[in-house]
Design an enzyme around this catalytic site. Structure first.
Site, PDB file in Angstrom:
ATOM      1  N   LEU A 140      24.400  46.910   2.835  1.00  0.00           N
ATOM      2  CA  LEU A 140      23.605  47.942   2.501  1.00  0.00           C
ATOM      3  C   LEU A 140      22.530  48.309   3.609  1.00  0.00           C
ATOM      4  O   LEU A 140      21.907  47.199   4.081  1.00  0.00           O
ATOM      5  CB  LEU A 140      22.891  48.027   1.242  1.00  0.00           C
ATOM      6  CG  LEU A 140      23.567  47.977  -0.017  1.00  0.00           C
ATOM      7  CD1 LEU A 140      22.864  47.847  -1.042  1.00  0.00           C
ATOM      8  CD2 LEU A 140      24.884  48.942  -0.128  1.00  0.00           C
ATOM      9  N   ASP A 141      22.533  49.381   4.339  1.00  0.00           N
ATOM     10  CA  ASP A 141      21.515  49.928   5.191  1.00  0.00           C
ATOM     11  C   ASP A 141      20.124  49.547   4.628  1.00  0.00           C
ATOM     12  O   ASP A 141      19.885  49.200   3.257  1.00  0.00           O
ATOM     13  CB  ASP A 141      21.508  51.337   5.388  1.00  0.00           C
ATOM     14  CG  ASP A 141      22.603  51.651   6.099  1.00  0.00           C
ATOM     15  OD1 ASP A 141      23.429  50.957   6.714  1.00  0.00           O
ATOM     16  OD2 ASP A 141      23.019  52.899   5.839  1.00  0.00           O
ATOM     17  N   ARG A 142      18.984  49.168   5.254  1.00  0.00           N
ATOM     18  CA  ARG A 142      17.832  48.577   5.219  1.00  0.00           C
ATOM     19  C   ARG A 142      17.134  49.649   4.012  1.00  0.00           C
ATOM     20  O   ARG A 142      16.487  49.422   3.199  1.00  0.00           O
ATOM     21  CB  ARG A 142      17.024  48.337   6.584  1.00  0.00           C
ATOM     22  CG  ARG A 142      15.590  47.800   6.250  1.00  0.00           C
ATOM     23  CD  ARG A 142      15.076  47.431   7.335  1.00  0.00           C
ATOM     24  NE  ARG A 142      13.520  47.016   7.188  1.00  0.00           N
ATOM     25  CZ  ARG A 142      12.856  46.584   8.164  1.00  0.00           C
ATOM     26  NH1 ARG A 142      13.191  46.492   9.471  1.00  0.00           N
ATOM     27  NH2 ARG A 142      11.923  45.942   7.892  1.00  0.00           N
TER      28      ARG A 142
END
Length: 314
Positions: A140-142
């Site tokens: 997942l993106d940060r």
């Protein structure tokens, strides 16, 4: 004080097969920065079965891996455990002998690297030193919160990677609050996406005829005066797919600092939104070992729900 190591040889076991070489080395060379690992692999100092290999090489059971002499910090469990304790809480949505499902907070990287020394997977390994196997199934993106899958067995990891590779077997739904009033109750969006790296070393994605096929279905969940809550149904899993699809469709995600409306983003914190409004909400799959249907859901974080409650409904 640093201590120099000697040349050593590792043999890949059955539970370690299938890992990328850089991830395998990071697990065995505790305290070694990712930049060092990339350097010793690219220089040929690391050898796999007496030959050179790339960091993307996938290990095979029985592989013999040569590790060159390097300097590592004195081993100690305390610093990593302390860092894990200082990290944000990682709520567990589901766990059994093969699978661990985390509700990842926004602002937390899933793994170390690119200026981040301690991500979710490092925190989990520090908190569970007895665990023989813990590997991320996906990323997942940060800035994105929500459901994150971690495999506790090699067989589970392989099975779930097969589901992801074939773009079937997993039904992934995200919630995104976008700028503007989305006109359709349901819309299929398809673009060809290509990854690139900026001069600052950040990953980006653009739309290009030579890119990879991508497909998202947007379902309108709620409409407000100047925004729309969309359920984003992933049919493929490209990097930044939802963010680019929203922006390219003319409805950028609120708070998106890469593809969003930058002028609007500057005003959002004063209105109560201090992060990107994108959340991995719901995931349905067959259990990778038992085959039983598994339905997972991560509630919308309080800060997102509070902001949405403040909006004027249509």
């Amino acid at each position: 004080m640093d201590t120099p190591s000697k040349v050593s040889y590792l043999v890949v076991g059955s539970e370690e097969a299938g890992q990328r070489l850089d991830n395998y080395l990071m697990k065995h060379l505790k305290g070694a920065p990712k930049s060092l690992i990339y350097r010793i692999v690219r220089s040929g100092e690391v050898r796999v079965n007496k030959g050179r290999a790339d960091v993307t090489y996938r290990t095979v059971e029985g592989d013999q891996i040569r590790i060159p002499p390097i300097r590592l910090a004195e081993p100690s469990a305390k610093p990593s455990q302390a860092a894990a304790a200082r990290g944000p809480a990682l709520p567990i949505l589901y766990e059994d002998e093969a699978l661990l499902v985390i509700d990842k907070p926004a602002g937390v990287a899933v793994h170390g690297g690119s200026g981040v020394s301690f991500g979710v997977i490092e925190q989990l390994r520090a908190l569970r030193p007895q665990a023989k196997f813990l590997e991320l199934v996906h990323r997942l993106d940060r800035e994105t919160s929500g459901i994150l899958l971690v495999a506790k067995k090699r067989a589970a990891l392989v099975a779930m990677h097969e589901m992801l590779r074939n773009d079937r077997g997993m039904d992934k739904r995200y919630l995104a609050l976008v700028k503007g009033v989305f006109p359709d109750a349901r819309r299929h969006v398809r673009f060809k996406l290509q990854k690139y790296v900026t001069a600052d070393g950040e990953r980006r994605v653009n739309v290009t005829p030579d890119g990879q096929d991508s497909h998202t279905v947007f379902n309108r969940k709620a409409a407000f005066a100047d925004a729309t809550l969309l359920e984003c149904e992933l049919k493929t899993g490209r990097t930044h797919q939802i963010r680019v699809h929203c922006a390219q469709s003319g409805f950028p995600i609120l708070g998106d600092d890469k593809y969003g409306d930058f002028a609007l983003n500057k005003a959002l914190p004063r209105q109560g939104l201090k992060r990107m409004f994108l959340h991995a909400w719901r995931l349905t799959l067959n259990h990778p070992i038992s085959g039983e249907p598994l339905k997972l859901e991560a509630p919308l974080p309080l800060e997102l729900q509070t902001y949405m409650n403040s909006l004027e409904s249509l």
